[in-house]
Design a protein around this motif. Structure first.
Motif, PDB file in Angstrom:
ATOM      1  N   LEU A 254      -1.647   1.585 -13.970  1.00  0.00           N
ATOM      2  CA  LEU A 254      -2.254   2.182 -12.851  1.00  0.00           C
ATOM      3  C   LEU A 254      -0.947   3.229 -12.568  1.00  0.00           C
ATOM      4  O   LEU A 254      -1.120   4.439 -12.355  1.00  0.00           O
ATOM      5  CB  LEU A 254      -2.998   1.631 -12.005  1.00  0.00           C
ATOM      6  CG  LEU A 254      -3.747   2.463 -10.858  1.00  0.00           C
ATOM      7  CD1 LEU A 254      -4.422   3.704 -11.185  1.00  0.00           C
ATOM      8  CD2 LEU A 254      -4.569   1.854  -9.958  1.00  0.00           C
ATOM      9  N   GLY A 255       0.082   2.527 -11.752  1.00  0.00           N
ATOM     10  CA  GLY A 255       0.993   3.276 -11.189  1.00  0.00           C
ATOM     11  C   GLY A 255       1.676   4.184 -12.113  1.00  0.00           C
ATOM     12  O   GLY A 255       2.104   5.330 -11.399  1.00  0.00           O
ATOM     13  N   THR A 256       2.044   3.851 -13.143  1.00  0.00           N
ATOM     14  CA  THR A 256       2.824   4.663 -14.238  1.00  0.00           C
ATOM     15  C   THR A 256       1.864   5.928 -14.406  1.00  0.00           C
ATOM     16  O   THR A 256       2.336   7.072 -14.315  1.00  0.00           O
ATOM     17  CB  THR A 256       3.129   3.918 -15.417  1.00  0.00           C
ATOM     18  OG1 THR A 256       3.370   2.376 -15.185  1.00  0.00           O
ATOM     19  CG2 THR A 256       3.762   4.752 -16.461  1.00  0.00           C
ATOM     20  N   LYS A 257       0.370   5.577 -14.439  1.00  0.00           N
ATOM     21  CA  LYS A 257      -0.429   7.094 -14.648  1.00  0.00           C
ATOM     22  C   LYS A 257      -0.416   7.761 -13.624  1.00  0.00           C
ATOM     23  O   LYS A 257      -0.493   8.980 -13.539  1.00  0.00           O
ATOM     24  CB  LYS A 257      -1.428   6.413 -15.007  1.00  0.00           C
ATOM     25  CG  LYS A 257      -1.765   5.882 -16.412  1.00  0.00           C
ATOM     26  CD  LYS A 257      -3.206   5.630 -16.868  1.00  0.00           C
ATOM     27  CE  LYS A 257      -3.382   4.623 -18.040  1.00  0.00           C
ATOM     28  NZ  LYS A 257      -4.318   3.677 -18.177  1.00  0.00           N
ATOM     29  N   ALA A 258      -0.502   7.133 -12.271  1.00  0.00           N
ATOM     30  CA  ALA A 258      -0.626   7.934 -11.090  1.00  0.00           C
ATOM     31  C   ALA A 258       0.667   8.526 -10.519  1.00  0.00           C
ATOM     32  O   ALA A 258       0.450   9.708  -9.892  1.00  0.00           O
ATOM     33  CB  ALA A 258      -1.104   6.983  -9.951  1.00  0.00           C
ATOM     34  N   LYS A 259       1.835   8.190 -10.832  1.00  0.00           N
ATOM     35  CA  LYS A 259       3.018   8.667 -10.301  1.00  0.00           C
ATOM     36  C   LYS A 259       3.202  10.202 -10.395  1.00  0.00           C
ATOM     37  O   LYS A 259       3.559  10.961  -9.439  1.00  0.00           O
ATOM     38  CB  LYS A 259       4.272   7.897 -10.764  1.00  0.00           C
ATOM     39  CG  LYS A 259       5.376   8.154  -9.868  1.00  0.00           C
ATOM     40  CD  LYS A 259       6.681   7.524 -10.446  1.00  0.00           C
ATOM     41  CE  LYS A 259       7.885   7.846  -9.512  1.00  0.00           C
ATOM     42  NZ  LYS A 259       8.280   9.198  -9.337  1.00  0.00           N
ATOM     43  N   ALA A 260       2.892  10.588 -11.480  1.00  0.00           N
ATOM     44  CA  ALA A 260       2.988  12.145 -11.936  1.00  0.00           C
ATOM     45  C   ALA A 260       2.413  12.926 -10.861  1.00  0.00           C
ATOM     46  O   ALA A 260       2.834  13.977 -10.253  1.00  0.00           O
ATOM     47  CB  ALA A 260       2.968  12.411 -13.113  1.00  0.00           C
ATOM     48  N   TYR A 261       1.128  12.544 -10.822  1.00  0.00           N
ATOM     49  CA  TYR A 261       0.180  13.355  -9.951  1.00  0.00           C
ATOM     50  C   TYR A 261       0.421  13.390  -8.852  1.00  0.00           C
ATOM     51  O   TYR A 261       0.695  14.299  -7.761  1.00  0.00           O
ATOM     52  CB  TYR A 261      -1.154  12.838 -10.175  1.00  0.00           C
ATOM     53  CG  TYR A 261      -1.990  12.990 -11.454  1.00  0.00           C
ATOM     54  CD1 TYR A 261      -2.622  13.994 -11.961  1.00  0.00           C
ATOM     55  CD2 TYR A 261      -1.954  11.690 -12.325  1.00  0.00           C
ATOM     56  CE1 TYR A 261      -3.176  14.110 -13.283  1.00  0.00           C
ATOM     57  CE2 TYR A 261      -2.512  11.908 -13.666  1.00  0.00           C
ATOM     58  CZ  TYR A 261      -2.882  12.797 -13.997  1.00  0.00           C
ATOM     59  OH  TYR A 261      -3.469  13.030 -15.298  1.00  0.00           O
TER      60      TYR A 261
ATOM     61  N   LEU B  96      -1.895   3.233  -3.877  1.00  0.00           N
ATOM     62  CA  LEU B  96      -1.445   3.627  -5.118  1.00  0.00           C
ATOM     63  C   LEU B  96      -0.083   3.686  -5.262  1.00  0.00           C
ATOM     64  O   LEU B  96       0.786   3.324  -6.288  1.00  0.00           O
ATOM     65  CB  LEU B  96      -1.907   5.282  -5.248  1.00  0.00           C
ATOM     66  CG  LEU B  96      -3.049   5.468  -5.829  1.00  0.00           C
ATOM     67  CD1 LEU B  96      -3.758   6.781  -5.261  1.00  0.00           C
ATOM     68  CD2 LEU B  96      -3.452   4.966  -7.142  1.00  0.00           C
ATOM     69  N   ARG B  97       0.770   3.646  -4.056  1.00  0.00           N
ATOM     70  CA  ARG B  97       2.165   3.695  -3.928  1.00  0.00           C
ATOM     71  C   ARG B  97       2.667   2.435  -4.150  1.00  0.00           C
ATOM     72  O   ARG B  97       3.657   1.909  -4.868  1.00  0.00           O
ATOM     73  CB  ARG B  97       2.476   4.221  -2.346  1.00  0.00           C
ATOM     74  CG  ARG B  97       2.754   5.635  -2.158  1.00  0.00           C
ATOM     75  CD  ARG B  97       3.407   5.919  -0.869  1.00  0.00           C
ATOM     76  NE  ARG B  97       2.570   5.471   0.312  1.00  0.00           N
ATOM     77  CZ  ARG B  97       1.544   6.724   0.473  1.00  0.00           C
ATOM     78  NH1 ARG B  97       1.580   7.424   0.000  1.00  0.00           N
ATOM     79  NH2 ARG B  97       0.942   6.329   1.651  1.00  0.00           N
ATOM     80  N   GLN B  98       2.018   1.201  -3.731  1.00  0.00           N
ATOM     81  CA  GLN B  98       2.155  -0.083  -4.299  1.00  0.00           C
ATOM     82  C   GLN B  98       2.099  -0.311  -5.956  1.00  0.00           C
ATOM     83  O   GLN B  98       3.114  -0.911  -6.097  1.00  0.00           O
ATOM     84  CB  GLN B  98       1.289  -1.368  -3.322  1.00  0.00           C
ATOM     85  CG  GLN B  98       1.765  -2.616  -3.521  1.00  0.00           C
ATOM     86  CD  GLN B  98       2.724  -2.768  -3.108  1.00  0.00           C
ATOM     87  OE1 GLN B  98       3.278  -2.411  -2.017  1.00  0.00           O
ATOM     88  NE2 GLN B  98       3.902  -3.647  -3.802  1.00  0.00           N
ATOM     89  N   GLU B  99       1.166   0.293  -6.496  1.00  0.00           N
ATOM     90  CA  GLU B  99       1.029   0.398  -7.807  1.00  0.00           C
ATOM     91  C   GLU B  99       2.187   0.874  -8.440  1.00  0.00           C
ATOM     92  O   GLU B  99       2.785   0.433  -9.617  1.00  0.00           O
ATOM     93  CB  GLU B  99      -0.233   0.862  -8.094  1.00  0.00           C
ATOM     94  CG  GLU B  99      -1.446   0.190  -7.835  1.00  0.00           C
ATOM     95  CD  GLU B  99      -1.913  -0.765  -8.593  1.00  0.00           C
ATOM     96  OE1 GLU B  99      -1.458  -1.121  -9.547  1.00  0.00           O
ATOM     97  OE2 GLU B  99      -2.689  -1.654  -7.857  1.00  0.00           O
ATOM     98  N   VAL B 100       2.763   2.156  -7.734  1.00  0.00           N
ATOM     99  CA  VAL B 100       4.020   2.613  -8.450  1.00  0.00           C
ATOM    100  C   VAL B 100       4.928   1.767  -8.529  1.00  0.00           C
ATOM    101  O   VAL B 100       5.941   1.580  -9.426  1.00  0.00           O
ATOM    102  CB  VAL B 100       4.289   4.245  -7.654  1.00  0.00           C
ATOM    103  CG1 VAL B 100       5.446   4.602  -8.077  1.00  0.00           C
ATOM    104  CG2 VAL B 100       3.031   4.859  -7.803  1.00  0.00           C
ATOM    105  N   LYS B 101       5.115   1.279  -7.158  1.00  0.00           N
ATOM    106  CA  LYS B 101       6.251   0.241  -6.920  1.00  0.00           C
ATOM    107  C   LYS B 101       6.320  -0.996  -8.009  1.00  0.00           C
ATOM    108  O   LYS B 101       7.333  -1.254  -8.418  1.00  0.00           O
ATOM    109  CB  LYS B 101       6.161  -0.196  -5.541  1.00  0.00           C
ATOM    110  CG  LYS B 101       7.547  -0.337  -4.865  1.00  0.00           C
ATOM    111  CD  LYS B 101       7.284  -0.945  -3.472  1.00  0.00           C
ATOM    112  CE  LYS B 101       8.394  -0.758  -2.354  1.00  0.00           C
ATOM    113  NZ  LYS B 101       8.010  -0.947  -1.192  1.00  0.00           N
TER     114      LYS B 101
END
Ligand code: AMP
Length: 221
Positions: free
Chosen positions: A48-55, A38-43
């Motif tokens: 997916l990363g954009t959706k996951a970051k706030a959580y 998930l951290r890689q997706e945020v990077k």
């Protein structure tokens, strides 16, 4: 030895990632860490990363649907055919149910769940003392390995900062989430006869020797 397939469960900061890395090298199987993915997706600033970051920043769990499909895809990877260590998945009963279906589809009928148990307050103290260099990424612990100059990296002199998810309020939130959403999985797997518990207060080496003994016993035949 048959294929080693492990699911690691434990609260934040318990050291399961460290253990997963050692086991991965020892048994030649991939460490599949959903937090790292998930951290890689945020990077990458992916959808997916954009959706996951706030959580993630709030210490909450990323919604099941997002994490489950990411993990299912990863399990199809060729390297996962040799066995694997799931580090940080499942974290909810819904994820465990989805995993069971996926395992059936992949013909996987043998796996083991290892729970890491620790004293909560000692982890909160340790994690909230962690600081990271803003430039080179070196990690410090203000209690056990503080920098030589207050707030500055020994290696490159840049300023140190505290990751959002290491702030005490966020850590407490992550524990709350763990106790309400993830801890019930221990009973879920104990009822299936798949759970082993390891005390994770000791040294990395002693915890690893307990984990290795469990793996060798469970998968030797
Ligand atoms: P970790 O590095 O395993 O502590 O994960 C960091 C963050 O990623 C967690 O606090 C969650 O927000 C998210 N995360 C990782 N794995 C999962 C999962 N299986 N289900 C939901 N969220 C997850």
């Amino acid at each position: 030895m048959t294929r080693v397939r492990l699911l690691l469960i434990g609260p934040p900061g318990v050291g399961k990632g460290t253990q997963a890395g050692i086991i991965s090298r020892k048994f030649g199987i991939p460490q599949i860490a959903t937090g790292d993915m998930l951290r890689q997706e945020v990077k990458n600033a992916s959808d997916l990363g954009t959706k996951a970051k706030a959580y993630m920043d709030r210490g909450e769990l990323v919604p099941d649907s997002l994490v489950i499909s990411m993990l299912e895809q990863r399990l199809q990877g060729k390297d996962a055919g040799k066995g694997f260590i799931l580090d940080g998945f499942p974290r909810t009963v819904a994820q465990a149910d989805a995993l069971e279906i996926k395992f059936r589809e992949l013909g996987i009928d043998r796996f083991l769940v290892i729970e890491f148990k620790v004293n909560e307050e000692s982890i909160i103290t340790r994690l909230s003392a962690r600081r990271v260099c803003s430039k080179c990424g070196k990690i410090y612990n203000m209690l056990t390995e503080p920098p030589l100059k207050d707030g500055l990296c020994n290696e490159c002199g840049s300023s140190l900062y505290q990751r959002d998810d290491d702030k005490e309020t966020t850590i407490r939130e992550r524990f709350k989430v763990y106790n309400s959403k993830t801890a019930p999985l221990t009973e879920y797997y104990a009822n299936k006869g798949l759970l082993k518990t390891v005390r994770a207060d000791g040294s990395i080496e002693s915890i690893n020797s307990d984990v290795t003994a469990i793996i060798e016993k469970a998968f030797h035949g």
